[in-house]
Design an enzyme around this catalytic site. Structure first.
Site, PDB file in Angstrom:
ATOM      1  CG  ASN A 103      -2.109   1.271   0.157  1.00 48.52           C
ATOM      2  OD1 ASN A 103      -1.597   2.156  -0.510  1.00 48.52           O
ATOM      3  ND2 ASN A 103      -1.430   0.488   0.967  1.00 48.52           N
ATOM      4  CE1 TYR A 104      -6.918  -2.188  -1.351  1.00 51.80           C
ATOM      5  CE2 TYR A 104      -5.499  -2.423   0.569  1.00 51.80           C
ATOM      6  CZ  TYR A 104      -5.824  -2.762  -0.728  1.00 51.80           C
ATOM      7  OH  TYR A 104      -5.058  -3.657  -1.410  1.00 51.80           O
ATOM      8  CG  LEU A 105      -9.588   2.950   5.078  1.00 44.76           C
ATOM      9  CD1 LEU A 105      -9.192   3.114   6.530  1.00 44.76           C
ATOM     10  CD2 LEU A 105     -10.987   2.374   4.975  1.00 44.76           C
TER      11      LEU A 105
END
Ligand SMILES: *[C@@H]1O[C@H](CO)[C@@H](O)[C@H](O)[C@H]1NC(C)=O
Ligand SMILES: *[C@@H]1O[C@H](CO)[C@@H](O)[C@H](O)[C@H]1NC(C)=O
Ligand SMILES: *[C@@H]1O[C@H](CO)[C@@H](O)[C@H](O)[C@H]1NC(C)=O
Ligand SMILES: CC(=O)N[C@H]1CO[C@H](CO)[C@@H](O)[C@@H]1O
Length: 593
Positions: free
Chosen positions: A550-552
């Site tokens: 989700n964030y990288l």
């Protein structure tokens, strides 16, 4: 680039893509048509400028949960020691409880209370009058029956094969849709069966009855000119609409929280990939203006307006700690979890350290999914003023903050800060940790370490898995065995060398070479195992999955792989490769976040 040269041809190919997609799925001609992917085109196709997501959408609608099958007569339910036959409606709900009997949930007061209340709604008048105390209900036989059934299912392998063939047929029929020119996988075309709501943490609604979804609950979305999905015989959809400003195929409202559920496309689809890509592009835009934003909120700490000071402190924490914004929640609606904007006094302590040289803020609260957030941060001079700090704790709703964020940058939300910080941190860590000299397993260890640095930043912790000690022991045993094997091999090499010195013939020289190679091979294997052990140990309390998914920005990882000649399969499994297909196609080794 190849894709430029082939771009013209692409226009013609476009017409066939649908067919090709179909063919590709069956895999037979994958190699033959592999060149279609050289075009990169799926992600670079022009997008509609009027806000619409598609022109054509055709699908078969959802697959409903199978109907309830009443229990055989010999499986009895007892009330107050006496056998009692339940009406089918009441029996079905009773089976949900029976299936969970061994679970801790069924001992919890809230769970039992909620269940009993909802169960009673399904009873006939006579049942309602008779069954007044959950404690007097005996579900043991039902529970035993389901356990035996699941054992039996495990045992019969042949039948299972039949089931999986049936599953394959359903997947082919319902698991795909046609969106514009592509045949795309649908993520969740099966509607969840009814059951008892569990919720995460101590959810106040746990135990409530999650109702069966019927065709009459379903809103279908498809294009007017498509073949509309048919409801089951004799039934009706709630509504059929043709809204191409949205990407969902089917929606309904679930009864526990009243939230709207959707059937959407698989993450590997063009439309999802595009959305994922845009998310990271927004985070990259933040990179360009983050200095300006930081200067501004530091300025705002001095503002005369309290509201602006509060906002600036909240923003500081979101930026500095990658905290979630936290939504306003209705009392009693969900478990008691908080984010940056719903922190309360009891979640934060402020105290001086180093003889008052600096101030430390201690955060301790349950964040998303009831994961404890604990962190101690030294804070800047201005934040530490008690006044500014405690004022900030007063209700500060996310919408005000989000509106302010929008003014700072188009598309900016608290989440973008997390995405930006996580991605940039990964990129920096990878640059720092990757050693040119290392072999592939050591490089992958470095990659995982960079990932862990990010997961720690985002507070993605977990309890050590139950099997942790055991699996570590197994690995250690393997390492010990490999060490023994290595010393044996070394000893053999030594004696072979001594032998060769005496004999001085070709044959003994060859033996030395073979033994040397064996030692090398075992040394490599040992090293691999040791790297694996280090990796596992360091990963004990960190969940890498969430940040990875989700964030990288996946392009950072893909670029890293391409740069060091590491197969993408080593860092992304099959599901992840599907989700990040866009990044695997797009990023070359020079990609910079
Ligand atoms: C529940 O019923 C089973 C037999 O079906 C019996 O063995 C058991 O003792 C009963 N439990 C209670 C608490 O009455
Ligand atoms: C990311 O967050 C960490 C932890 O708060 C912070 O120290 C670091 O400066 C941030 N990095 C960037 C580039 O914003
Ligand atoms: C891939 O990894 C994710 C965790 O990030 C996991 O949920 C999923 O089941 C894995 N898929 C496969 C095919 O191994
Ligand atoms: C493009 C289109 O047909 N949109 C329609 C989608 O459905 C809503 C009602 O559900 C209509 O208002 C839109 O016109």
């Amino acid at each position: 680039m190849v894709s430029c040269q082939l771009a013209l041809q692409y226009v013609h190919i476009r017409q066939c893509l649908l067919v090709v997609d179909r063919v590709m799925f069956f895999g037979t001609f994958q190699l033959l048509f592999g060149w279609v992917f050289l075009l990169n085109s799926r992600w670079e196709e022009e997008r509609y400028t009027d806000g619409s997501k598609w022109r054509f959408l055709e699908h078969k609608g959802p697959v409903f949960a199978p109907p309830y099958e009443p229990l055989p007569n010999h499986v009895k339910f007892y009330y107050d020691g006496k056998a009692m036959k339940l009406s089918p409606e009441a029996e079905e709900v009773a089976t949900f409880f029976a299936k969970m009997l061994d679970h801790e949930y069924t001992t919890k007061d809230i769970f039992r209370k909620n269940f009993f209340k909802d169960w009673r709604k399904e009873m006939t008048t006579e049942e309602k009058a008779k069954l007044t105390d959950l404690k007097k209900c005996n579900f043991t036989e039902m529970s035993e029956y389901f356990k035996a059934q699941s054992e039996a299912r495990k045992a019969m392998t042949k039948e299972e094969k039949q089931v999986s063939k049936e599953n394959e047929r359903i997947l082919q029929e319902y698991g795909f849709c046609i969106m514009d020119n592509h045949r795309e996988r649908i993520a969740n075309f099966r509607i969840e069966p009814p059951g008892l709501f569990r919720g995460r943490g101590d959810h106040p609604k746990m135990g409530m009855l999650k109702r069966r979804i019927r065709p009459e609950d379903i809103i279908v979305n498809c294009s007017k000119d498509s073949k509309h999905p048919e409801p089951p015989p004799g039934r009706k959809w709630k509504e059929v609409r043709h809204d191409n400003k949205v990407t969902w195929l089917v929606s309904w409202t679930e009864n526990i929280q009243g939230s709207i559920k959707y059937i959407m496309l698989n993450p590997s689809s063009r439309i999802k990939g595009e959305k994922d890509w845009q998310k990271y592009e927004t985070a990259r835009r933040l990179k360009k203006c983050v200095d300006r934003i930081r200067n501004q909120y530091r300025e705002d700490w001095k503002s005369k307006e309290m509201r602006i000071r509060q906002r600036a402190v909240a923003l500081y924490f979101i930026d500095k700690l990658a905290l979630r914004a936290g939504n306003e929640k209705e009392e009693g609606e969900t478990a008691d979890t908080v984010g940056c904007c719903s922190l309360r006094v009891e979640h934060i302590k402020l105290y001086p350290e180093n003889d008052g040289q600096e101030y430390v803020v201690e955060f301790d609260f349950l964040g998303k999914d009831s994961i404890r957030y604990y962190n101690k941060v030294p804070v800047e001079k201005r934040v530490r003023t008690k006044a500014a700090f405690f004022i900030y704790l007063f209700i500060f709703c996310t919408s005000i903050l989000n509106k302010h964020l929008q003014e700072l940058m188009d598309g900016l939300t608290a989440k973008v800060f997390r995405t930006y910080n996580a991605s940039i941190t990964l990129q920096q860590q990878l640059k720092e940790l990757t050693n040119v000299e290392e072999n592939i397993p050591a490089k992958i260890l470095s990659y995982n370490r960079a990932n862990r640095a990010v997961a720690i930043l985002c507070n993605h912790q977990r309890a050590p898995p139950k099997t942790f000690e055991k699996s570590m022991q197994n690995l250690q045993a393997k390492i010990d065995a490999k060490r023994d094997q290595l010393s044996d091999a070394k000893r053999e090499l030594k004696s072979a060398k001594a032998d060769a010195k005496v004999r001085k013939d070709e044959k003994s020289k060859k033996t030395v070479e073979t033994k040397k190679k064996a030692v090398q091979r075992i040394e490599e294997q040992l090293m691999k195992l040791e790297v694996q052990a280090t990796d596992r140990e360091e990963n004990k309390q960190i969940a890498l999955g969430t940040s990875k998914l989700n964030y990288l920005d996946p392009r950072i990882s893909v670029a890293w792989c391409k740069k060091w000649g590491i197969p993408v399969e080593k860092i992304y499994n099959k599901t992840q490769r599907e989700k990040f297909a866009w990044a695997i196609d797009m990023a070359d080794e020079d990609f910079e976040f």
